[in-house]
Design a protein around this motif. Structure first.
Motif, mmCIF file in Angstrom:
data_model
loop_
_atom_site.group_PDB
_atom_site.id
_atom_site.type_symbol
_atom_site.label_atom_id
_atom_site.label_comp_id
_atom_site.label_asym_id
_atom_site.label_seq_id
_atom_site.Cartn_x
_atom_site.Cartn_y
_atom_site.Cartn_z
ATOM 1 N N ASP A 53 39.438 34.424 32.340
ATOM 2 C CA ASP A 53 38.275 34.456 33.202
ATOM 3 C C ASP A 53 38.683 34.807 34.636
ATOM 4 O OD1 ASP A 53 35.325 33.826 33.247
ATOM 5 O OD2 ASP A 53 36.008 32.526 34.862
ATOM 6 N N HIS A 54 39.775 34.211 35.106
ATOM 7 C CA HIS A 54 40.295 34.557 36.437
ATOM 8 C C HIS A 54 40.843 35.984 36.451
ATOM 9 C CE1 HIS A 54 39.739 30.655 38.272
ATOM 10 N NE2 HIS A 54 40.356 30.067 37.270
ATOM 11 N N TYR A 55 41.474 36.368 35.337
ATOM 12 C CA TYR A 55 42.041 37.708 35.226
ATOM 13 C C TYR A 55 40.949 38.772 35.360
ATOM 14 C CZ TYR A 55 44.172 41.707 32.781
ATOM 15 O OH TYR A 55 44.622 42.954 32.439
ATOM 16 N N LEU A 56 39.818 38.542 34.712
ATOM 17 C CA LEU A 56 38.695 39.476 34.822
ATOM 18 C C LEU A 56 38.135 39.516 36.237
ATOM 19 C CD1 LEU A 56 36.772 38.744 31.494
ATOM 20 C CD2 LEU A 56 38.041 40.808 32.064
ATOM 21 N N PHE A 57 38.159 38.371 36.914
ATOM 22 C CA PHE A 57 37.684 38.332 38.296
ATOM 23 C C PHE A 57 38.550 39.219 39.187
ATOM 24 C CE2 PHE A 57 37.734 36.452 42.556
ATOM 25 C CZ PHE A 57 36.385 36.510 42.852
ATOM 26 N N TYR A 58 39.870 39.157 38.995
ATOM 27 C CA TYR A 58 40.765 40.005 39.784
ATOM 28 C C TYR A 58 40.610 41.480 39.411
ATOM 29 C CZ TYR A 58 43.099 35.766 41.353
ATOM 30 O OH TYR A 58 43.367 34.547 41.913
ATOM 31 N N LEU A 59 40.305 41.734 38.137
ATOM 32 C CA LEU A 59 40.092 43.121 37.707
ATOM 33 C C LEU A 59 38.865 43.727 38.365
ATOM 34 C CD1 LEU A 59 40.924 43.380 33.900
ATOM 35 C CD2 LEU A 59 42.036 44.537 35.801
ATOM 36 N N MET A 60 37.858 42.909 38.644
ATOM 37 C CA MET A 60 36.687 43.415 39.380
ATOM 38 C C MET A 60 37.114 43.992 40.719
ATOM 39 S SD MET A 60 33.843 40.431 38.993
ATOM 40 C CE MET A 60 33.730 39.464 37.510
ATOM 41 N N LEU A 99 33.120 47.534 36.241
ATOM 42 C CA LEU A 99 31.864 47.334 35.514
ATOM 43 C C LEU A 99 32.072 46.496 34.260
ATOM 44 C CD1 LEU A 99 28.844 48.053 35.420
ATOM 45 C CD2 LEU A 99 29.451 50.059 34.065
ATOM 46 N N SER A 100 33.131 46.781 33.504
ATOM 47 C CA SER A 100 33.378 46.016 32.274
ATOM 48 C C SER A 100 33.673 44.552 32.594
ATOM 49 C CB SER A 100 34.535 46.639 31.488
ATOM 50 O OG SER A 100 35.741 46.607 32.239
#
Length: 245
Positions: A53-60, A99-100
């Motif tokens: 969940d944190h990883y996706l936040f950084y990917l944003m 976006l993903s």
């Protein structure tokens, strides 16, 4: 003796090189989505899910930065094709990551949508690299129609998302009709050359309008229409492949 020119082989290799780039990019994007599905959507350990969940936040953030850098470079290098293509590729990669990540964190169901859309985009990119413009445009229209039908079947009757899905479908109906009209008026010269056969585009727009209109009636109709349209797309792809060869 005059030297042999290498221009012809290079020109012949350019479409195949573009198709391979789309293929590799699609494979990388799909692998990324499968990893997210395995460890985030289907994860069992709480710590693992929290970490992703944190990883996706950084990917944003990373995706947004890549998008801005790619867009700025594309604007600066728009006259230089050799630099413009890499800049647009960076912008597209950034847009996909941002976006993903946003949509997957917002609603896990969008992950399934992305795993369907990525192969479709990859195949359409290959089509635009290898096929004639009218063929690529017609198959693109039909491919997008298939995706929208799939969404209508999955979420068209949803209490929360049904209205948005139907709104998108109606907008696409208008867009398909507009493409047919612009093609008739000859205003798509950047996509279709003057000597292009426009009949496949008209057929694709007509089939798309009929399929979406039928799919909006019910999820069951959308399911059967989707399969019928998929058979039509496959037959057209085979026909154009043989014609191209």
């Amino acid at each position: 003796m005059p030297k042999k020119s290498n221009n012809k082989p290079v020109k012949r290799d350019e479409p195949m090189t573009g198709a391979m780039k789309f293929f590799l990019a699609g494979c990388v994007a799909e692998l990324y989505l499968l990893i997210v599905r395995r460890f985030y959507a289907n994860g069992t350990a709480v710590q693992q899910i929290a970490w992703f969940d944190h990883y996706l936040f950084y990917l944003m953030g990373a995706g947004a930065v890549l998008l801005v850098i790619g867009a700025v470079c594309a604007a600066l290098w728009r006259a230089d094709k050799k630099k413009l293509v890499p800049a647009l590729s960076v912008a597209a990669a950034g847009a996909f990551l941002a976006l993903s990540a946003v949509l997957i964190r917002w609603n896990m169901a969008t992950l399934t949508l992305f795993t369907v859309v990525v192969p479709v985009v990859m195949l359409l990119g290959i089509l635009w690299s290898l096929y004639d413009r009218e063929c690529a445009l017609a198959l693109t229209i039909l491919g997008i129609t298939l995706v929208i039908l799939w969404i209508c079947r999955r979420a068209g009757s949803s209490q929360y998302y049904g209205i948005y899905v139907k709104a998108v479908a109606v907008i696409y109906l208008v867009a398909a009709a507009a493409v047919a009209l612009l093609t008739k008026q000859g205003k798509l010269r950047k996509l279709l050359p003057a000597n292009a056969d426009t009949l496949p585009v008209y057929i694709a727009c007509g089939l798309s309008v009929a399929a979406i209109a039928a799919g909006l009636v019910s999820a069951t109709i959308a399911y059967y229409v989707m399969w019928i349209l998929a058979i039509v797309v496959f037959a057209l792809a085979v026909y154009y492949t043989v014609k191209q060869l």
